[in-house]
Design an enzyme around this catalytic site. Structure first.
Site, PDB file in Angstrom:
ATOM      1  N   LYS A 304     -40.104  51.678-102.399  1.00 26.19           N
ATOM      2  CA  LYS A 304     -39.739  51.002-100.905  1.00 26.19           C
ATOM      3  C   LYS A 304     -38.993  49.614-101.244  1.00 26.19           C
ATOM      4  O   LYS A 304     -38.849  49.483-102.173  1.00 26.19           O
ATOM      5  CB  LYS A 304     -40.190  50.864 -99.681  1.00 26.19           C
ATOM      6  CG  LYS A 304     -41.028  52.158 -99.375  1.00 26.19           C
ATOM      7  CD  LYS A 304     -41.751  51.546 -98.430  1.00 26.19           C
ATOM      8  CE  LYS A 304     -42.638  52.543 -97.311  1.00 26.19           C
ATOM      9  NZ  LYS A 304     -42.257  53.487 -97.097  1.00 26.19           N
ATOM     10  N   ARG A 378     -48.542  63.440 -95.604  1.00 22.78           N
ATOM     11  CA  ARG A 378     -48.923  64.318 -95.320  1.00 22.78           C
ATOM     12  C   ARG A 378     -49.817  64.464 -96.476  1.00 22.78           C
ATOM     13  O   ARG A 378     -50.919  65.549 -96.173  1.00 22.78           O
ATOM     14  CB  ARG A 378     -47.414  64.888 -95.427  1.00 22.78           C
ATOM     15  CG  ARG A 378     -46.881  64.883 -97.140  1.00 22.78           C
ATOM     16  CD  ARG A 378     -45.605  64.829 -96.931  1.00 22.78           C
ATOM     17  NE  ARG A 378     -44.973  64.035 -96.689  1.00 22.78           N
ATOM     18  CZ  ARG A 378     -43.015  64.145 -95.767  1.00 22.78           C
ATOM     19  NH1 ARG A 378     -42.505  64.960 -96.685  1.00 22.78           N
ATOM     20  NH2 ARG A 378     -42.422  63.124 -95.193  1.00 22.78           N
TER      21      ARG A 378
END
Length: 521
Positions: A304, A378
């Site tokens: 990130k 996920r």
């Protein structure tokens, strides 16, 4: 929680207080006969009217006016708080007004608060207990819970490592709720019983939210997957609940490829936590509640940007939510069954980290091509759903700080949801409407699901950035085994950049109260 919440049948039954809080509406202030309106004391009432005449106070919702009593009352101050008209009053407006009062009382350094209750939260004279006076949207018990919630959450102060942290804590030690006007004898005992029940429920819910906030606010070096598992273990032991904790060896034996893949880049190995709540022995129905527990998310190899990365301590906000719900279940003991699952890992870049192009085999045998290592939540949730299903879950809810896309779509105002079962979805939304925690449905179009088709595996873990919140939810939905399921993406609501009325900057503990309502109604 150090604050004591009390219901007193009348002012005479109240102990000493520093501040008296009075809710007022614009309609009350505008009435032609306002000169005859009584609030707390003739001279103070007249001072209020003068403030209104000069437009220094309008009675707008959440507006406050503080007046020193100058010895006219035992309390040093009267606090007037604007609230919606009684025919528009809701649990949301009650919660907001109470939170505003709590913050104002803190600024006054008050230790004891006396809250005068309007007829609308006491059933109203002649209306019967169980309904509000001007609106049928809440019961007396719900009003009591909402106001207790508002005070308790309004008094919350984030724990920090600052040396001066103790000075920031609220001075409020007690809040006493008492009717502004005497009740009829036939109503008094029923009102008191409902208020005490509502206070108890409000305290349990608020304490559970505060617990979830405190866990989420912990820095990543103090909350690794192992430490989060230990926190869950301690909570389960406190309430005498069965639990399982899978370390990396046990997870490998179970084939938890998603969890292990995400966690393999960190020196802190992943854990799968399972807590069993059995409140209805013999009932085949069992909720599966899964919370994402990424204790820190760098994005892995797809790292990130550095700006704002410190907020990734909140990527286990879903896990904190479900632990808050465990606390509610342990305190209130509803007649239902649940298996609570927390897949927890740290997503780090290293020579061992999983990479774009890798193919992972999930716990249920599905193969997944990795196209983005920053789409890790996920993956662990997929194994979490399979874990819940193998332990008998018949309907599923997952809570996760899953996507930046939901923040783009809904900001920090609402939680996004994806579902395969509309009746279950509406149950969750109905519960959220009692708590003031907004949920907004995201579409589950087949075009979004096809974004996850892969040439290298059964599916891939990402697609287009357009519709990304729905696509991410549908990835999780592929592991439900067609059981009823609701996905709650709290990426925008689990962490705030600024204070709101009863939420503070930092972790919010969002969805603890919504799921608590769902499971204990």
């Amino acid at each position: 929680m150090s604050v004591q919440f009390i219901y007193a049948s009348g002012p005479a039954a109240c102990g000493a207080a520093d501040v008296t809080v009075v809710f007022v509406t614009k309609d009350e202030l505008k009435q032609s006969g306002a000169a005859g309106q009584k609030w707390v004391h003739p001279q103070l009432d007249e001072a209020l009217r003068q403030h209104v005449a000069k437009e220094l106070f309008r009675g707008e919702p959440k507006e406050t006016l503080v007046m020193p009593t100058l010895g006219l009352l035992p309390e040093s101050h009267v606090l007037f708080v604007g609230i919606t008209a009684k025919d528009k009053m809701t649990t949301d407006s009650l919660r907001d007004a109470a939170a505003v009062a709590a913050k104002a009382a803190t600024r006054l350094k008050a230790a004891a608060v006396k809250q005068l209750l309007p007829a609308a939260v006491l059933g109203g004279s002649g209306t019967g207990v169980g309904a509000s006076a001007g609106a049928s949207t809440f019961t007396v018990k719900q009003a009591a819970q909402a106001m207790t919630d508002g005070y308790a959450l309004g008094l919350f102060v984030r724990k920090t490592a600052k040396k001066a942290d103790a000075k920031r804590q609220s001075t409020v030690a007690s809040v006493t709720f008492t009717p502004a006007q005497p009740l009829k004898a036939a109503e008094a005992s029923n009102v008191e019983a409902q208020w005490k029940d509502g206070i108890h429920r409000g305290v349990v819910f608020a304490e559970s939210v505060r617990y979830a906030r405190d866990i989420t606010n912990l820095p990543g070096n103090n909350l690794t997957p192992q430490k989060l598992a230990e926190e869950a273990e301690a909570l389960a032991q406190k309430y005498n609940l069965d639990y399982e904790i899978f370390d990396e060896v046990a997870a490998a034996e179970e084939g938890m490829g998603g969890l292990l893949g995400v966690g393999q880049g960190s020196i802190h190995p992943p854990r799968m936590v399972v807590i069993h709540y059995e409140g209805a022995p013999g009932d085949d129905e069992k909720w599966g509640l899964i919370g994402k527990g990424i204790t820190f998310d760098t994005g892995g190899i797809c790292i990130k940007p550095k700006v704002g990365m410190e907020e990734m301590i909140s990527d286990m906000g879903g896990a904190a939510t479900v632990l808050g719900v465990v606390r509610i279940l342990g305190e209130l003991r509803p007649a239902m069954n649940a298996v609570i699952v927390i897949p927890t890992a740290e997503n780090m870049p290293s020579d061992r980290a999983f990479k774009p192009g890798d193919v992972l085999t999930m716990m249920n045998g599905t193969t997944v091509e990795i196209v983005n290592t920053d789409a890790e939540g996920r993956l662990v949730l997929a194994d979490g759903l399979t874990t819940a299903l193998r332990r008998g879950a018949t309907k599923l809810i997952d809570v996760a700080t899953l996507t930046g896309a939901v923040l783009v779509a809904l900001g920090d105002v609402a939680t996004g949801s994806v579902t395969n079962d509309e009746p279950l979805h509406q149950q969750v939304i109905a519960a959220s409407q009692l708590t003031g925690e907004r949920i907004w449905p995201l579409p589950a179009f087949p075009e979004f699901r096809r974004q996850l088709d892969s040439d290298a595996a059964d599916m891939k873990n990402g697609g287009s950035r357009y519709g990304a919140a729905s696509i991410a939810g549908l990835f999780i939905g592929a592991f439900t085994e067609e059981k009823p399921w609701v996905h709650l993406d709290v990426a925008g609501t689990a962490w705030l950049e600024r204070d709101k009325v009863w939420e503070v900057k930092g972790a919010t503990g969002v969805m603890v109260r919504t799921l608590g309502e769902l499971f204990t109604q």
